[in-house]
Design a protein around this motif. Sequence first.
Motif, PDB file in Angstrom:
ATOM      1  N   GLU A 147      -7.381  10.419 -12.336  1.00 32.78           N
ATOM      2  CA  GLU A 147      -7.581  11.728 -11.720  1.00 32.78           C
ATOM      3  C   GLU A 147      -8.490  12.599 -12.586  1.00 32.78           C
ATOM      4  OE1 GLU A 147      -4.713  10.384 -12.432  1.00 32.78           O
ATOM      5  OE2 GLU A 147      -3.739   9.935 -10.499  1.00 32.78           O
ATOM      6  N   THR A 148      -8.279  12.544 -13.932  1.00 29.99           N
ATOM      7  CA  THR A 148      -9.108  13.335 -14.840  1.00 29.99           C
ATOM      8  C   THR A 148     -10.544  12.842 -14.822  1.00 29.99           C
ATOM      9  OG1 THR A 148      -7.183  13.696 -16.276  1.00 29.99           O
ATOM     10  CG2 THR A 148      -9.345  14.133 -17.222  1.00 29.99           C
ATOM     11  N   ALA A 149     -10.724  11.512 -14.796  1.00 30.15           N
ATOM     12  CA  ALA A 149     -12.074  10.952 -14.758  1.00 30.15           C
ATOM     13  C   ALA A 149     -12.814  11.397 -13.504  1.00 30.15           C
ATOM     14  CB  ALA A 149     -12.008   9.426 -14.828  1.00 30.15           C
ATOM     15  N   ALA A 150     -12.085  11.448 -12.375  1.00 31.60           N
ATOM     16  CA  ALA A 150     -12.707  11.889 -11.119  1.00 31.60           C
ATOM     17  C   ALA A 150     -13.124  13.352 -11.214  1.00 31.60           C
ATOM     18  CB  ALA A 150     -11.729  11.677  -9.963  1.00 31.60           C
ATOM     19  N   ASP A 151     -12.290  14.171 -11.844  1.00 33.89           N
ATOM     20  CA  ASP A 151     -12.621  15.589 -11.999  1.00 33.89           C
ATOM     21  C   ASP A 151     -13.853  15.759 -12.892  1.00 33.89           C
ATOM     22  OD1 ASP A 151     -10.498  16.329 -10.408  1.00 33.89           O
ATOM     23  OD2 ASP A 151      -9.113  16.605 -12.099  1.00 33.89           O
ATOM     24  N   VAL A 152     -13.951  14.928 -13.942  1.00 32.48           N
ATOM     25  CA  VAL A 152     -15.107  15.011 -14.847  1.00 32.48           C
ATOM     26  C   VAL A 152     -16.379  14.619 -14.103  1.00 32.48           C
ATOM     27  CG1 VAL A 152     -16.182  14.029 -16.910  1.00 32.48           C
ATOM     28  CG2 VAL A 152     -13.772  14.655 -16.946  1.00 32.48           C
ATOM     29  N   ARG A 153     -16.315  13.536 -13.290  1.00 32.05           N
ATOM     30  CA  ARG A 153     -17.488  13.096 -12.527  1.00 32.05           C
ATOM     31  C   ARG A 153     -17.943  14.181 -11.565  1.00 32.05           C
ATOM     32  NH1 ARG A 153     -14.874   8.076 -12.535  1.00 32.05           N
ATOM     33  NH2 ARG A 153     -13.883   8.543 -10.518  1.00 32.05           N
ATOM     34  N   LEU A 195     -15.615  14.419 -22.707  1.00 33.98           N
ATOM     35  CA  LEU A 195     -16.704  13.436 -22.552  1.00 33.98           C
ATOM     36  C   LEU A 195     -16.528  12.189 -23.429  1.00 33.98           C
ATOM     37  CD1 LEU A 195     -19.951  15.586 -22.121  1.00 33.98           C
ATOM     38  CD2 LEU A 195     -18.739  14.221 -20.416  1.00 33.98           C
ATOM     39  N   PRO A 196     -16.133  12.309 -24.716  1.00 36.51           N
ATOM     40  CA  PRO A 196     -15.932  11.078 -25.507  1.00 36.51           C
ATOM     41  C   PRO A 196     -14.871  10.153 -24.908  1.00 36.51           C
ATOM     42  CG  PRO A 196     -16.121  12.973 -26.948  1.00 36.51           C
ATOM     43  CD  PRO A 196     -16.004  13.518 -25.557  1.00 36.51           C
ATOM     44  N   LEU A 197     -13.769  10.762 -24.407  1.00 36.97           N
ATOM     45  CA  LEU A 197     -12.725   9.946 -23.775  1.00 36.97           C
ATOM     46  C   LEU A 197     -13.229   9.350 -22.457  1.00 36.97           C
ATOM     47  CD1 LEU A 197      -9.629  12.271 -24.364  1.00 36.97           C
ATOM     48  CD2 LEU A 197     -10.245  10.208 -25.618  1.00 36.97           C
ATOM     49  N   TYR A 198     -14.006  10.152 -21.731  1.00 32.48           N
ATOM     50  CA  TYR A 198     -14.587   9.680 -20.466  1.00 32.48           C
ATOM     51  C   TYR A 198     -15.535   8.504 -20.722  1.00 32.48           C
ATOM     52  CZ  TYR A 198     -17.210   9.826 -16.069  1.00 32.48           C
ATOM     53  OH  TYR A 198     -17.829   9.508 -14.876  1.00 32.48           O
ATOM     54  N   LYS A 199     -16.319   8.584 -21.789  1.00 32.77           N
ATOM     55  CA  LYS A 199     -17.255   7.513 -22.141  1.00 32.77           C
ATOM     56  C   LYS A 199     -16.507   6.225 -22.470  1.00 32.77           C
ATOM     57  CE  LYS A 199     -20.451   6.284 -25.861  1.00 32.77           C
ATOM     58  NZ  LYS A 199     -19.511   5.338 -26.467  1.00 32.77           N
ATOM     59  N   ASP A 200     -15.372   6.364 -23.175  1.00 32.14           N
ATOM     60  CA  ASP A 200     -14.582   5.189 -23.563  1.00 32.14           C
ATOM     61  C   ASP A 200     -13.614   4.754 -22.462  1.00 32.14           C
ATOM     62  OD1 ASP A 200     -15.871   5.209 -25.997  1.00 32.14           O
ATOM     63  OD2 ASP A 200     -14.309   6.396 -26.996  1.00 32.14           O
ATOM     64  N   GLU A 201     -13.680   5.423 -21.293  1.00 29.12           N
ATOM     65  CA  GLU A 201     -12.798   5.107 -20.156  1.00 29.12           C
ATOM     66  C   GLU A 201     -11.336   5.218 -20.551  1.00 29.12           C
ATOM     67  OE1 GLU A 201     -13.940   1.297 -18.675  1.00 29.12           O
ATOM     68  OE2 GLU A 201     -15.916   1.961 -18.016  1.00 29.12           O
ATOM     69  N   ALA A 202     -11.036   6.263 -21.341  1.00 24.94           N
ATOM     70  CA  ALA A 202      -9.663   6.476 -21.804  1.00 24.94           C
ATOM     71  C   ALA A 202      -8.959   7.591 -21.039  1.00 24.94           C
ATOM     72  CB  ALA A 202      -9.674   6.806 -23.304  1.00 24.94           C
ATOM     73  N   CYS A 203      -9.643   8.178 -20.053  1.00 29.18           N
ATOM     74  CA  CYS A 203      -9.032   9.259 -19.269  1.00 29.18           C
ATOM     75  C   CYS A 203      -8.175   8.684 -18.119  1.00 29.18           C
ATOM     76  CB  CYS A 203     -10.123  10.152 -18.663  1.00 29.18           C
ATOM     77  SG  CYS A 203     -11.105  11.043 -19.882  1.00 29.18           S
ATOM     78  N   GLU A 204      -7.243   9.498 -17.655  1.00 27.17           N
ATOM     79  CA  GLU A 204      -6.503   9.139 -16.454  1.00 27.17           C
ATOM     80  C   GLU A 204      -7.466   9.118 -15.270  1.00 27.17           C
ATOM     81  OE1 GLU A 204      -3.419   8.222 -16.150  1.00 27.17           O
ATOM     82  OE2 GLU A 204      -2.915   8.505 -18.277  1.00 27.17           O
TER      83      GLU A 204
END
Length: 235
Positions: free
Chosen positions: A23-29, A12-21
Amino acid sequence: MKLPCYLVRDLLPLYKDEACEPETAADVREHLEGCHDCRTLWETLQTAAPLEEAVNQAKAQQQAAALRRVKHTQQKKRVQTILVTLLVVILLGGGGLGLYFHAVETYLEYPQESILGVEEEPISEQWRIRGKGIVLKLDSTVQTSIQWSQVLNTPKGDVMVFTLGRSQWDVWTRAQWSDDSYEILLYTEAMDGMEAMERLKAVYYLPYSEFESWIDSESRLVPEDAVLLWQRDGR
C-alpha cells in the motif's frame, strides 16, 4: 493516501529496495507521477546506484590485487627458504661439508656502488636509541654486515674507518627482493657521549681486499685506499 513530499523523500531508499508495504509503495508511485521534484530525486537515486556499485567493485579489485602481491611476496620467501634448506641438505648429506666451510670462510668484495651514503641524523625509532647517530645507508639487494670498524685519533681529529664483509655463503643464502635501502648504525652518542660524537670528523670505507694488509701493519693512519664517505661540515 496522498503522501507529503518530505515523507516520500524519506521513503525513497526503502522504495528502491522494495522494502515498503504494498500500500505504501502504491502511494509513493502515485506521488512520483504527480510531483516533478520528487520524481527528479528518484531518478537521481536510481542512477547513483550503478555508480556506487562500480566504486565498490573497483575497491574490491584493488584489495584483491594487494592481497595477490602479499601472497606473491610470501611465496617467494617460502621458495627461498626451501632452496636454502635443500642446499644445506645437499652440502651436509652429500659430503659437501668442506664446500660449506669454504663458502663461509671466503669473503667477497662489497660493491662500492651499493653504498648509498653516510649521514649524521636523528636515530629512527626502530633502533630504540635516542639522540643522533652516524648512519650507513646501503642497497638492500646486496646483503652485508660490518666486518670491522675503528675510530682513529689523527692530527685532523677522530675519524672512523670500517669495512664491510659478506661471505660466499651470504651471497648464496641471503637474496633480497626489497627496493628500499637499509641502514646500519656506525656510531651513536649513546656509545661514548655527545662530546665524543662531535669529535668524530670523518668516516672512511676500506674495501675488504685492502683490509687485512692494513690491519696487519698496525698503522694508526687512515689507509691510502680508504674512501671518504662523510665529513663533518666546516671541518
